[in-house]
Design an enzyme around this catalytic site. Structure first.
Site, short mmCIF file in Angstrom:
data_model
loop_
_atom_site.label_atom_id
_atom_site.label_comp_id
_atom_site.label_asym_id
_atom_site.label_seq_id
_atom_site.Cartn_x
_atom_site.Cartn_y
_atom_site.Cartn_z
N ILE A 8 0.89 -1.17 0.00
CA ILE A 8 0.00 0.00 0.00
C ILE A 8 0.92 1.21 0.00
CG2 ILE A 8 -1.82 1.24 1.21
CD1 ILE A 8 -2.69 -1.48 2.37
N HIS B 50 0.00 5.10 1.55
CA HIS B 50 -0.04 5.46 2.97
C HIS B 50 1.20 4.85 3.65
CE1 HIS B 50 -2.86 6.64 6.44
NE2 HIS B 50 -1.65 6.45 6.96
N LEU B 51 2.10 5.72 4.02
CA LEU B 51 3.36 5.33 4.66
C LEU B 51 3.11 4.41 5.85
CD1 LEU B 51 6.51 6.30 4.99
CD2 LEU B 51 5.52 7.52 6.91
N HIS B 52 3.94 3.41 6.02
CA HIS B 52 3.90 2.56 7.21
C HIS B 52 5.27 1.96 7.46
CE1 HIS B 52 2.56 0.30 3.67
NE2 HIS B 52 3.11 -0.77 4.21
N GLN B 53 5.66 1.98 8.72
CA GLN B 53 6.95 1.45 9.19
C GLN B 53 6.73 0.02 9.67
OE1 GLN B 53 10.14 2.88 9.84
NE2 GLN B 53 10.83 1.02 10.81
#
Length: 180
Positions: free
Chosen positions: A133, A136-139
């Site tokens: 995805i 939408h940034l995600h760590q």
């Protein structure tokens, strides 16, 4: 000597692990159809709902922590800004600090609850970099244990997870430190 090659359902010397639940991931289920925020983005949708149902482990002012629906290992967490933003360089200072702080706390909680030997941390920036995805940034916070990369992912194209996501979420949320 006749072999079983090419004949469905006939033993051929290989044990198979069937993982039909992975078809949702392979087929792109829950993947937003476009880069837009809101209902189309699961990372925008999840924090608006119930924590247990959405697998949210902890919430901050500008970011939150959620279990990955398609984990590499038990306890695989994602730290996401509330704001729909794709690129790390577009985070505000507050978002950058909170994503970092939540990542650190996630590692501490996972160490206390699951005792991993190490971690993989990372952000895949863009679809070409492997972001499922990208909008939408995600760590990723992936706990690792000695021997967790065994034959299953390589030969069986499967992962063995010893605990249901809801149970993992409950244990991690209960161990998460509260402010004040």
């Amino acid at each position: 000597m006749e072999t079983a090659a090419g004949r469905p359902g006939v033993p051929d010397g290989f044990d198979r692990l069937w993982t039909p639940h992975r078809m949702a991931y392979i087929g792109g289920e829950n993947k937003p159809p476009d880069a837009g925020a809101g209902e189309g983005c699961p990372f925008c949708r999840v924090p608006a709902g119930d924590d247990a149902e959405g697998l949210v482990v902890a919430r901050g002012r500008s970011a939150y922590v959620v279990l990955n629906l398609y984990p590499y290992n038990t306890g695989h967490l994602l730290v996401c800004p509330h704001r729909h933003v794709a690129d790390y360089t577009d985070l505000t200072e507050e978002e950058t600090h909170e994503v970092a702080a939540l990542t650190r706390t996630a590692m501490r909680v996972l160490r206390a609850v699951a005792r991993p030997a190490g971690f993989n941390l990372g952000m895949n920036q863009g679809e070409v970099a492997g972001a499922g995805i990208a909008a939408h940034l995600h760590q990723h916070v992936v706990p690792r244990w000695l021997g967790d990369a065994n034959f299953l992912p390589i030969v069986g194209r499967s992962r063995a997870l010893p605990e249901l996501l809801a149970d993992t979420r409950e244990r991690l949320a209960a161990a998460w430190p509260t402010e004040g």
